[in-house]
Design an enzyme around this catalytic site. Structure first.
Site, mmCIF file in Angstrom:
data_model
loop_
_atom_site.group_PDB
_atom_site.id
_atom_site.type_symbol
_atom_site.label_atom_id
_atom_site.label_comp_id
_atom_site.label_asym_id
_atom_site.label_seq_id
_atom_site.Cartn_x
_atom_site.Cartn_y
_atom_site.Cartn_z
ATOM 1 N N ASP A 161 0.798 -1.223 0.000
ATOM 2 C CA ASP A 161 0.000 0.000 0.000
ATOM 3 C C ASP A 161 0.837 1.284 0.000
ATOM 4 O OD1 ASP A 161 0.966 -0.170 2.605
ATOM 5 O OD2 ASP A 161 -0.928 0.445 3.517
ATOM 6 N N GLU A 162 2.098 1.179 -0.348
ATOM 7 C CA GLU A 162 2.948 2.370 -0.369
ATOM 8 C C GLU A 162 3.994 2.244 -1.463
ATOM 9 O OE1 GLU A 162 5.875 4.941 2.591
ATOM 10 O OE2 GLU A 162 4.700 3.295 3.418
#
Length: 196
Positions: A113-114
Site C-alpha cells: 500500500d505504499e
C-alpha cells in the site's frame, strides 16, 4: 493508499462504507460481521487496520478486538482478503509505472500500500512558471486513476525527496494531495512523532 486493507475489503461489502470498519481475523462460519463482533467482546485478536470512521472512536491498528468493540460497539469486522489485496496492489503499481514511464523515471514499491514515483519534468512539459501546480495536477491524476481502477482512495505527497513526499501524503490523508514547496515552512510545528 488510504486504509488499504479496509478499502479493498469494502469493495465486496459496500453496504458498510459509512460504518466503522476494521480488518481482523473474522468468523470462519457464515455469520454476519456484526454477529461476529458481538461474540468477540473478549477477543484478544488484533485489528490489522480500521477505517477513518472507526479511528474517530479511538480505534487503531494493533488494538485487541475486544478493546475495540468496547470503544465502538457497532464496529464491523471484515476478514482479510489476501487475493484482493494482491490484485489491487498490482493495479496500483501498473498505474504508477504508467506515470513513471511518461516522465522517464522509476517506481519504488515499498509495500502493498505504499510506493514512491520518481519523475523528471522538463520546462516544456508544463506551461508558465508554475511547476508546483503542474506537479499537483499529476498527483491528482494519479489519485483519480487509482480510484477509477480500484475503487480505493489514495493520498499523494509530492516532495523533493521521499521523506517530504511521505510526510506530505500523511498530512492530507485521506483522499487528497499535498505538494511540499518549502520544506522549512512544512516542518514548522511538525511533531517529531510524525517523522518516520
Amino acid at each position: 493508499m488510504d486504509c488499504f486493507f479496509t478499502n479493498v475489503a469494502l469493495r465486496k461489502f459496500p453496504q458498510y462504507r459509512d460504518k466503522p470498519v476494521a480488518i481482523g481475523h473474522s468468523s470462519t462460519d457464515k455469520s454476519s460481521p456484526q454477529e461476529f463482533a458481538s461474540r468477540s467482546k473478549n477477543s484478544s485478536s488484533e485489528l490489522s487496520t480500521c477505517n477513518y470512521i472507526a479511528r474517530k472512536f479511538g480505534l487503531r491498528k494493533g488494538m485487541f478486538l475486544g478493546d475495540a468493540i468496547q470503544l465502538c460497539p457497532d464496529l464491523v469486522v471484515l476478514p482479510y482478503d489476501f487475493e484482493s489485496f494482491e490484485e489491487v496492489s498490482a493495479v496500483v503499481a501498473e498505474v504508477l509505472h504508467e506515470y513513471a514511464g511518461k516522465y522517464n523515471r522509476y517506481v519504488e514499491v515499498v509495500s502493498c500500500d505504499e510506493a514512491y514515483v520518481e519523475i523528471y519534468v522538463e520546462p516544456e512539459d508544463y506551461t508558465g512558471n508554475d511547476i508546483y501546480g503542474f506537479l499537483y495536477s499529476i498527483a491528482e491524476e494519479i489519485r483519480k486513476d487509482i480510484f477509477k481502477h480500484t475503487e480505493c482512495t489514495a493520498s499523494v505527497g509530492v516532495g523533493q525527496n521521499k521523506l517530504l513526499a511521505k510526510l506530505g501524503a500523511e498530512r492530507v490523508k485521506p483522499d487528497a494531495c499535498c505538494v511540499v514547496k518549502d520544506w522549512r515552512h512544512f516542518f514548522d510545528g511538525l511533531s517529531l512523532r510524525m517523522i518516520p
